[in-house]
Design a protein around this motif. Structure first.
Motif, mmCIF file in Angstrom:
data_model
loop_
_atom_site.group_PDB
_atom_site.id
_atom_site.type_symbol
_atom_site.label_atom_id
_atom_site.label_comp_id
_atom_site.label_asym_id
_atom_site.label_seq_id
_atom_site.Cartn_x
_atom_site.Cartn_y
_atom_site.Cartn_z
ATOM 1 N N THR A 176 3.103 9.234 3.290
ATOM 2 C CA THR A 176 1.581 9.291 3.192
ATOM 3 C C THR A 176 0.881 9.076 1.695
ATOM 4 O O THR A 176 1.632 10.966 0.595
ATOM 5 C CB THR A 176 0.501 10.386 3.850
ATOM 6 O OG1 THR A 176 -0.780 10.250 3.350
ATOM 7 C CG2 THR A 176 0.696 11.789 3.903
ATOM 8 N N TYR B 4 -5.173 7.921 7.576
ATOM 9 C CA TYR B 4 -5.563 6.929 8.731
ATOM 10 C C TYR B 4 -5.701 7.761 9.652
ATOM 11 O O TYR B 4 -5.573 8.512 9.596
ATOM 12 C CB TYR B 4 -3.840 5.922 8.695
ATOM 13 C CG TYR B 4 -2.431 7.318 9.593
ATOM 14 C CD1 TYR B 4 -2.683 7.509 10.753
ATOM 15 C CD2 TYR B 4 -1.940 7.662 8.004
ATOM 16 C CE1 TYR B 4 -1.896 8.912 10.498
ATOM 17 C CE2 TYR B 4 -1.177 8.548 8.567
ATOM 18 C CZ TYR B 4 -1.401 9.659 9.497
ATOM 19 O OH TYR B 4 -0.082 10.936 9.556
ATOM 20 N N ALA C 218 -7.409 2.283 8.797
ATOM 21 C CA ALA C 218 -7.383 2.407 7.644
ATOM 22 C C ALA C 218 -8.050 4.061 7.213
ATOM 23 O O ALA C 218 -8.932 3.424 8.252
ATOM 24 C CB ALA C 218 -7.241 2.042 6.160
ATOM 25 N N ALA D 227 -5.540 3.592 1.567
ATOM 26 C CA ALA D 227 -5.232 4.120 3.087
ATOM 27 C C ALA D 227 -4.054 2.949 3.845
ATOM 28 O O ALA D 227 -3.753 3.369 5.035
ATOM 29 C CB ALA D 227 -6.830 3.827 3.925
ATOM 30 N N ALA D 228 -4.251 1.525 3.590
ATOM 31 C CA ALA D 228 -4.575 0.435 4.526
ATOM 32 C C ALA D 228 -2.355 1.413 4.475
ATOM 33 O O ALA D 228 -1.297 0.935 5.689
ATOM 34 C CB ALA D 228 -4.156 -0.608 3.908
ATOM 35 N N ASP E 174 -0.788 3.979 4.057
ATOM 36 C CA ASP E 174 -0.692 5.231 4.987
ATOM 37 C C ASP E 174 -0.870 4.390 5.920
ATOM 38 O O ASP E 174 0.503 5.197 6.464
ATOM 39 C CB ASP E 174 -1.650 5.952 4.979
ATOM 40 C CG ASP E 174 -1.560 7.090 2.818
ATOM 41 O OD1 ASP E 174 -0.776 7.173 2.613
ATOM 42 O OD2 ASP E 174 -1.922 8.018 3.514
ATOM 43 N N ALA E 175 -1.438 4.115 6.663
ATOM 44 C CA ALA E 175 -1.309 3.760 8.088
ATOM 45 C C ALA E 175 -0.343 2.638 8.055
ATOM 46 O O ALA E 175 0.018 3.234 9.632
ATOM 47 C CB ALA E 175 -2.763 2.994 8.573
#
Length: 248
Positions: A36, A43, A78, A105-106, A108-109
């Motif tokens: 991450t 996420y 996200a 964020a995308a 990480d998700a």
């Protein structure tokens, strides 16, 4: 996980039996151990077990039966909302309401989503990623009450398989791996990389079903048409603005 990776297949038919609580907890803990950005965990995983909510989500996924048949549907989002709230509560001004942090964020998700899927398969469960999430992201936001700073990216259906489909084919490794620098493809190399896939019985059946002369035209004319791609892109970009990812 090498075995699970090698044997991954999308399962679209499920038994209705629930997932053991300890197994589900282990799967979710595995997802949360994914890499991450900055250890920020940008996420959220919305785990839908309630059959009534899965029924609400079903039209968002073109009413594919697996959404209501499988006992667990996980919407992968996200999420910069949670981290931003933490910053604000500690007199630190967050600056994550922009496209750069949507991309972080995308990433990480989707890393968490892959861990989720692998862990589920390691427990003998089946999974299927639903690309329809991007098509109907606005409705999913409404149904799941997603606040600003949160936007759905993909959905993972999880459950006990009621089928064992064959492994789907993949392009040769040379198609996707480049050493040191990107090496562009000659026309002859493109032909060679797709030769086995184009000659397969599965492709022959698709050509007959679609009435088209080659596999590429199935993708461009029937599956992922330009007009649909543009409409979906525009709708998703507008939702990104509404959810606060284009404020700066």
């Amino acid at each position: 996980m090498i075995k699970e990776i090698a044997n991954h297949r999308s399962i679209r038919k499920y038994k209705s039996s629930p997932i053991d609580e300890e197994v589900l907890s282990d799967i979710l803990h595995s997802a949360a151990r994914a890499s991450t950005c900055g250890n920020m965990q940008l996420y959220s995983l919305v785990v839908t077990l309630d059959a009534r909510v899965r029924a609400e989500l079903a039209p968002c996924h073109f009413n594919q039966a697996m959404v209501t048949e499988a006992p667990c549907v996980v919407t992968v989002c996200a999420d910069v909302h949670r981290f931003s709230k933490w910053c604000e509560q500690r007199d630190a001004e967050p600056a994550y309401d922009n496209f750069e942090w949507f991309l972080n964020a995308a990433t990480d998700a989707l890393l968490a989503a892959e861990n989720l899927a692998l862990a589920a398969e390691a427990h003998g469960l089946g999974v299927c990623f639903l690309g329809t999430t991007l098509y109907t992201a606005r409705d999913i936001c409404r149904i799941l009450h997603l606040p600003k700073g949160v936007i759905p990216l993909t959905t993972v259906v999880i459950g006990h398989p009621a089928e064992q489909p064959p492994l789907t084919d993949r392009l040769p490794l040379d198609a996707v791996v480049h050493y040191d620098r990107y090496k562009d493809y000659t026309d002859a190399e493109i032909d060679e990389l797709w030769a086995e896939k184009e000659a397969s019985p599965e492709t022959s059946a698709l050509l007959a079903e679609n009435g088209l002369p080659n596999l590429a035209q199935i993708f461009t004319r029937n599956r992922y048409r330009r007009e649909d791609n543009i409409a979906i892109s525009r709708a998703y970009f507008e939702l990104l603005r509404e959810q606060g990812f284009f404020n700066q």
